[in-house]
Design a protein around this motif. Structure first.
Motif, PDB file in Angstrom:
ATOM      1  N   ARG A 291       0.829  -1.194   0.000  1.00 49.42           N
ATOM      2  CA  ARG A 291       0.000   0.000   0.000  1.00 49.42           C
ATOM      3  C   ARG A 291       0.869   1.252   0.000  1.00 49.42           C
ATOM      4  O   ARG A 291       0.478   2.298  -0.484  1.00 49.42           O
ATOM      5  CB  ARG A 291      -0.920  -0.014   1.226  1.00 49.42           C
ATOM      6  CG  ARG A 291      -2.150   0.823   1.036  1.00 49.42           C
ATOM      7  CD  ARG A 291      -3.155   0.567   2.126  1.00 49.42           C
ATOM      8  NE  ARG A 291      -3.635  -0.800   2.147  1.00 49.42           N
ATOM      9  CZ  ARG A 291      -3.946  -1.448   3.271  1.00 49.42           C
ATOM     10  NH1 ARG A 291      -3.806  -0.860   4.432  1.00 49.42           N
ATOM     11  NH2 ARG A 291      -4.397  -2.681   3.217  1.00 49.42           N
TER      12      ARG A 291
ATOM     13  N   GLY B 135       3.443   1.485  -1.660  1.00 43.67           N
ATOM     14  CA  GLY B 135       4.192   1.503  -2.908  1.00 43.67           C
ATOM     15  C   GLY B 135       5.524   0.800  -2.769  1.00 43.67           C
ATOM     16  O   GLY B 135       6.446   1.028  -3.541  1.00 43.67           O
TER      17      GLY B 135
ATOM     18  N   THR C 292       4.162  -6.508  -9.123  1.00 46.19           N
ATOM     19  CA  THR C 292       3.797  -6.275  -7.736  1.00 46.19           C
ATOM     20  C   THR C 292       4.640  -7.282  -6.971  1.00 46.19           C
ATOM     21  O   THR C 292       5.415  -8.002  -7.573  1.00 46.19           O
ATOM     22  CB  THR C 292       2.310  -6.548  -7.493  1.00 46.19           C
ATOM     23  OG1 THR C 292       2.111  -7.953  -7.546  1.00 46.19           O
ATOM     24  CG2 THR C 292       1.450  -5.883  -8.522  1.00 46.19           C
TER      25      THR C 292
ATOM     26  N   ARG D 234     -10.331  -0.008  -6.671  1.00 47.73           N
ATOM     27  CA  ARG D 234      -9.112  -0.674  -6.223  1.00 47.73           C
ATOM     28  C   ARG D 234      -7.957  -0.511  -7.187  1.00 47.73           C
ATOM     29  O   ARG D 234      -6.807  -0.660  -6.814  1.00 47.73           O
ATOM     30  CB  ARG D 234      -9.400  -2.156  -6.006  1.00 47.73           C
ATOM     31  CG  ARG D 234     -10.182  -2.416  -4.740  1.00 47.73           C
ATOM     32  CD  ARG D 234      -9.893  -3.811  -4.286  1.00 47.73           C
ATOM     33  NE  ARG D 234      -9.832  -4.687  -5.456  1.00 47.73           N
ATOM     34  CZ  ARG D 234     -10.628  -5.720  -5.633  1.00 47.73           C
ATOM     35  NH1 ARG D 234     -11.506  -6.014  -4.730  1.00 47.73           N
ATOM     36  NH2 ARG D 234     -10.528  -6.469  -6.705  1.00 47.73           N
TER      37      ARG D 234
ATOM     38  N   ASP E 173      -4.892   4.510  -7.128  1.00 46.29           N
ATOM     39  CA  ASP E 173      -4.138   4.700  -5.901  1.00 46.29           C
ATOM     40  C   ASP E 173      -4.166   6.154  -5.462  1.00 46.29           C
ATOM     41  O   ASP E 173      -3.788   6.490  -4.362  1.00 46.29           O
ATOM     42  CB  ASP E 173      -2.685   4.292  -6.148  1.00 46.29           C
ATOM     43  CG  ASP E 173      -2.130   3.537  -4.977  1.00 46.29           C
ATOM     44  OD1 ASP E 173      -2.914   3.257  -4.058  1.00 46.29           O
ATOM     45  OD2 ASP E 173      -0.937   3.246  -4.979  1.00 46.29           O
TER      46      ASP E 173
ATOM     47  N   ASN F 284      -3.010   1.680  -9.288  1.00 48.25           N
ATOM     48  CA  ASN F 284      -2.540   0.792  -8.235  1.00 48.25           C
ATOM     49  C   ASN F 284      -2.345  -0.575  -8.892  1.00 48.25           C
ATOM     50  O   ASN F 284      -3.288  -1.287  -9.170  1.00 48.25           O
ATOM     51  CB  ASN F 284      -3.597   0.729  -7.138  1.00 48.25           C
ATOM     52  CG  ASN F 284      -3.243  -0.265  -6.055  1.00 48.25           C
ATOM     53  OD1 ASN F 284      -2.315  -1.059  -6.207  1.00 48.25           O
ATOM     54  ND2 ASN F 284      -3.974  -0.223  -4.975  1.00 48.25           N
TER      55      ASN F 284
ATOM     56  N   GLY G  42      -3.731  -3.591  -7.162  1.00 51.74           N
ATOM     57  CA  GLY G  42      -5.179  -3.645  -7.261  1.00 51.74           C
ATOM     58  C   GLY G  42      -5.625  -4.125  -8.632  1.00 51.74           C
ATOM     59  O   GLY G  42      -6.552  -4.919  -8.760  1.00 51.74           O
TER      60      GLY G  42
END
Lengths: 955, 154
Positions: free
Chosen positions: A480, A482, A590, A621, A624, A639, A642
């Motif tokens: 979250r 980053g 990610t 989602r 960001d 994001n 997400g």
């Protein structure tokens, strides 16, 4: 409880918390030093507690005052070496200081809290101590008394008077607890009339000996402080107050000069305004670039510069040393160890590394979790360690450092490590993996399963960690921000967890992309690479697996998602037929997966100011945050995690990788060399092996300079010589473009560059290589790529042709005495290696597989000095061959070089086990030759023969 | 907007000022201190994945503001954006939110006592969005419950 002046109280709270902030660590240090106390350190704690007590008394905060007083009493005994700060004592002090802080934080209700238990605990230490105490030394006092100023004395005496007033009321049996402990001291800021404490024991501990006889005297001396009787009575207290006064004041003065306290909201506002300014500046730059007005340009440039500096300076105000978080860990680990009956040291590095306040606050919990895990699950009890033969003391190492504009935090323990087999078993039991999947999974990936929701590795759930909230929460929290988190572990060796975080959340470098006519920002931290696929290649590079698109990227299949589809954007009417355009793909990652995002267009890379999303966008989602671009338009910040979750990317990637695995299983020999295909003009396509390429630079034409007939590129590290290809092999002239690429190689420890106009592709070397058609010195052979012939260059040969002076002449006669056995099933590679060796005048014998080689060796028809072998071969592979050689009695001293492709770590490890002497990458002749020379030299030494080794001459 | 707030000084203690605006045929009102400004910034950046009634976001002098389509929230038909369409900007918990309305009508001063409980037969809007109405000789002003309108949790 209400206060007349809430501001003063607020000031007290802030100041006290500041003063107490280091007490914890200082106490821990005191504990560490044991009997060998550092008086200054004890004094620091003493002073902190003391000044809290003073102000609390002034404000009528009785409970805070009495607790602080009790703490101070104990600290004083430690300072006077009357009690040894053992673990128990420090433990009590720590608990008390925690409670004191708690009281201060909840200052309004502090007077309603019952602190008697803590006070009793502390005074218990004092009482215990009197048993040990046998040498009161009030002697030095008289000497110091002259130096005491009247004011200080007045304070002290007044103080003493108030204490004594209570002391005289004490019952006789409490006098046994009385020591030469000084009465509580007051510094100048606090009125001398300390509020009488309602806690008699408290005061009792602070009284001097024989209260009844001195009380009247003191009462009279309050008026005239210089009276001798008073000074003789308070001998110790005077010196103490002197110490605390003299050392306390200068420190606070310095602090006032160098820093001021500013509310965080003000900083946030400043930060916002600076962000605005950045946006306005961007608009201004865009505007000015449209007109040609040099005056305006220079003004804009000035504003640009100032804005950047301003932004940086304001960012700096938000930066805090990471030690604000790290400083908690020694205590946490200590407490945990006590609880768990373990031993563990803490090593902290990089305390001074600075991180944005927001990130610092958000990282506390995840980091705490990781550290607790390390102690609870990681660190093994001493007896277990001894049994495992571990000699290093158990330690958790917490380090922070900067790397490439990010902050890395490593938490490393040298405990048990994580057993991938156990993890897999558990994953299967919990239904996270199927049995097959578990078997196929690498150990590294298995360990990463701890980030999977609902995974706790502790055999038992303890109250320390493993409470269900697991590493998945840690990972989510870090993502979250980053950031990313990764784990590595070796059974029996320990576990290391690395967190990578952005420096700040307020401004992030991002790539702006277009999708369905809208702009989006993708944080650079998530971007791995950008891929552009020409319409011509689309059919080949983009395929479908179970309805989802995949990209063929260097032999891997990467799941793809079209951004406009993922975000369900209405299609842009202006968008032309996309088939005619190249496809732009942003490859992102990610913590858990990688995938490609198809966008309509790639725009600039920009530093963007992050605006948080409104309440109505919380459910988005894939977003960001937002940013406002230079033209005032809004762009959403994607994001990536997400987006992946939404598109179920993880599953898609797993499917794709399974597919890729099955593909590679079908073609066993998929460890082929990769080559870089490039061209310098319309006609010639050339290629070099990827493994010998150090990097590819993109430069401007002007960067290439020519001196004499040698071209070179000037860069940060110096100059990079450029090889003129047309001087070495027959090829057309270089067609200069405004921007060109330089493919950089390392030859004999020096970097050289080869100009390349256009880089076409990085691809696998086909199995068929034509060695005849384009046969010439410096060209290995040719392949056909997309219907075009591509010549594969021998970069070492070319360097030698162009720069013969770089190479020393070889002693042909000596080399020819050495016979080398080359074992390789691929004709092409075998010929390459043999050619290289023969050029160096070695005698070479060839074998097609391990069995043939082993037969040759055993026949002893040749006297081999060295074996160079491939790994994968029919009949008998390279590893087996090496094992046979090394395990035999006759040939165990025969050096073996193994040739491999990059990235096969596992075979390297296997090779080491069977005794391979050196590893070299295929087609890296330079390294291979130096390896050959090295090994031959070594075996010559062993054979006590003289052998002159040949090295490249440093020019 | 500052001027508006200051006007309040001139009005009686038992009076309120209402900003009135139309969504379709319905005349709605907000107390003037709830409204920060009214603007014509009706070109919005759509928010992917957001609820239907979120019409988009605008850049209001460097601040990001969410624009809510009031017609959709209230379940009214959505007429196209016209020259009269306005953004009524309100602040809720320090967040700027725009309410997209069809047109702005007037600012009226009314006695508090004239704000009455709504009659049951009112205009087909979900009752949770308003509590009081103000009846004028020729129309009825529905006083919006701002919190309800904004805190749409679907």
């Amino acid at each position: 409880m209400s206060f007349d002046d809430p501001e003063i109280v607020q000031e007290f709270v802030e100041e006290s918390l500041h003063q107490l902030s280091d007490v914890e660590n200082q106490l821990l240090q005191i504990e560490e030093q044991g009997a060998d106390i550092d008086v200054e350190l004890v004094n620091t704690v003493f002073r902190a507690v003391h000044s809290v007590k003073g102000t609390a008394g002034f404000l009528g905060l009785e409970k805070i005052q009495s607790l602080a007083h009790a703490l101070e009493t104990v600290m004083n005994l430690i300072r006077n070496c009357e009690i040894v700060p053992t673990g128990d004592v420090v433990g009590t002090l720590l608990t008390a200081s925690d409670e004191l802080r708690e009281l201060i934080i909840n200052v309004e209700t502090s007077n309603e809290v019952d602190v008697q238990r803590r006070v009793d605990e502390l005074l218990g230490i004092v009482v215990d101590k009197t048993v040990l105490w046998d040498d009161p030394t009030p002697t030095s006092a008289a000497e110091n008394s002259d130096a005491t100023t009247e004011d200080e004395l007045a304070d002290t005496v007044a103080q003493l008077a108030s204490d004594l007033e209570h002391a005289t009321e004490l019952s006789a049996n409490q006098e046994c607890a009385v020591s030469n402990e000084p009465p509580s001291k007051q510094d100048g800021s606090v009125p001398a009339t300390e509020k009488p404490s309602d806690d008699r024991q408290d005061v009792g501990a602070g009284t001097t000996a024989s209260p009844s006889s001195t009380a009247p005297a003191v009462a009279s001396t309050t008026v005239n402080p210089s009276t001798a009787s008073a000074s003789s009575v308070n001998s110790n207290s005077k010196t103490d107050s002197e110490k605390s006064n003299s050392t306390n004041k200068p420190i606070s003065r310095v602090a006032q000069e160098t820093s001021i306290r500013v509310p965080v909201s003000t900083l946030d506002q400043l930060m916002n305004l600076a962000g605005e300014l950045v946006l306005r500046r961007n608009s201004l730059i865009q505007l000015t670039s449209k007109r040609s007005d040099s005056e305006l340009d220079s003004v804009t440039a000035g504003i640009d510069q100032v804005t950047s500096s301003l932004q940086e300076a304001i960012m700096q105000t938000r930066m805090q040393p990471i030690n604000n978080v790290f400083s908690r860990f020694p205590r946490v680990v200590r407490d945990l160890c006590v609880k768990l009956g373990k031993q563990c040291d803490v090593e902290i590095n990089g305390k001074g590394v600075e991180v944005d306040k927001t990130i610092l606050e958000a990282i506390v919990d995840p980091l705490m979790h990781i550290v607790r895990n390390a102690v609870d699950h990681g660190i093994d009890p001493i007896d277990e360690r001894a049994a495992a033969g571990k000699t290093r003391p158990p330690v958790v190492e917490i380090s922070a450092y900067h790397q490439a504009g990010r902050v890395c935090i490593d938490v490393i323990d040298n405990g048990r490590g994580i057993d991938p087999t156990k993890i897999k078993e558990k994953a299967v039991v919990k239904g996270v993996l199927s049995g097959d999947e578990a078997d196929q999974m690498s150990d590294r990936d298995a360990i990463r399963l701890v980030f999977h929701p609902g995974f706790s590795t502790a055999e038992q759930v303890t109250d320390v960690s493993g409470r269900g909230v697991g590493m998945d929460v840690v990972r989510n929290n870090i993502e979250r921000l980053g950031g990313t988190v990764d784990i590595e572990s070796e059974v029996g060796e320990g576990t290391s967890i690395r967190i990578v975080l952005p420096l700040t959340l307020a401004i992030i470098p991002s790539l702006i992309v277009m999708s369905a006519g809208r702009r989006f920002a993708i944080p650079q931290i998530n971007i791995l690479e950008l891929v552009r696929i020409s319409p011509y290649d689309q059919g080949k590079r983009i395929g479908k697996v179970k309805n989802s698109q995949v990209l063929r990227l260097r032999g891997e299949l990467l799941p793809l998602v079209r951004l406009s589809d993922a975000l369900e954007q209405p299609s842009d009417p202006d968008e032309l037929d996309s088939a005619a355009k190249p496809t732009s793909i942003v490859v992102v990652e990610t913590g858990v997966c990688q995938f490609g995002v198809i966008v309509d267009e790639l725009r600039d890379s920009e530093e963007i100011v992050v605006k948080p999303l409104g309440q109505h966008m919380k459910e988005c989602r894939s977003l960001d945050g937002a940013t406002i671009l230079g033209d005032g338009q809004i762009a959403w910040i994607l994001n990536v995690a997400g987006l992946a979750e939404k598109c179920r990317m993880k599953l898609a990637q797993e499917e794709a990788s399974k597919l890729a695995e099955s593909v590679s299983k079908r073609r066993i020999d998929d460890v082929r060399q990769r080559i870089v295909v490039f061209s310098n003009n319309a006609n010639d396509r050339l290629a070099v092996p990827m493994d010998v390429v150090v990097r590819i630079d993109r430069i401007r034409r002007e960067d290439v300079e020519t001196v004499g007939n040698q071209s070179y590129v000037r860069n940060d590290e110096g100059t990079l010589p450029i090889l003129e290809l047309s001087n070495a092999i027959a090829c057309n002239a270089f067609e200069w473009q405004s921007r060109i690429n330089v493919v950089v190689f390392e030859i004999g420890g020096r970097e050289v560059g080869l100009l390349a106009n256009t880089i076409h592709d990085i691809t696998k070397l086909p199995e068929t290589i034509d060695e005849m058609t384009f046969c010439q010195d410096g060209v290995i052979g040719s392949i056909v790529e997309n219907g075009t012939p591509v010549r594969l260059l021998d970069i070492y040969r070319i360097t030698r042709i162009l720069e013969p002076t770089w190479f020393e002449s070889r002693r042909a006669t000596q080399n020819s005495r050495k016979t080398i056995l080359v074992v390789e099933d691929s004709d092409f590679f075998r010929r390459q290696v043999c050619k290289t060796l023969r050029q160096e005048s070695f005698t070479v014998v060839e074998a097609r597989d391990g069995q043939e080689a082993w037969d040759l060796i055993r026949s002893q028809a040749h006297e081999f000095s060295l074996v160079i072998t491939d790994v994968e071969m029919p009949n008998l592979n390279g590893l087996e061959l090496c094992r046979l050689i090394k395990q035999s009695d006759e040939f165990d001293r025969l050096p073996v070089i193994m040739l491999t492709s990059l990235g096969s770590d596992k075979s390297i490890q296997l090779g080491v086990e069977v005794g391979v002497d050196e590893y070299h990458v295929k087609m890296n002749q330079d390294q291979l030759l130096s390896g050959v020379r090295r090994l031959l030299a070594k075996s010559s030494e062993q054979n006590t023969e003289s052998f002159e080794s040949h090295q490249l001459v440093e020019v | 907007m500052v001027a508006m707030t200051q006007d309040r000084v001139c009005i009686g203690a038992d009076e309120v000022q209402l900003v009135t605006f139309y969504c379709g045929d319905v005349l709605l009102g907000l107390r003037i201190e709830q409204v920060q400004e009214i603007n014509r910034q009706t070109t919005v950046t759509p928010v992917p994945e957001a609820s239907d009634f979120v019409s988009g976001a605008i850049n209001l002098r460097g601040e990001l503001a969410t624009v809510i389509d009031l017609n959709k929230v209230l379940g009214l038909a959505r007429p196209s954006i016209t020259k009269k369409t306005r953004n009524v900007m309100v602040t809720q918990e320090k967040e700027l939110i725009g309410l997209l309305v069809d047109s702005v009508s007037d600012i009226i001063t009314v006695p508090v006592t004239d704000l009455v409980e709504s009659p049951a037969n009112v205009i087909g809007i979900d009752a949770r969005f308003f509590q009081k109405v103000y009846v004028t000789p020729d129309n009825i002003v529905v006083l919006l419950e701002l919190d309800e309108v904004i805190q749409q949790n679907e």
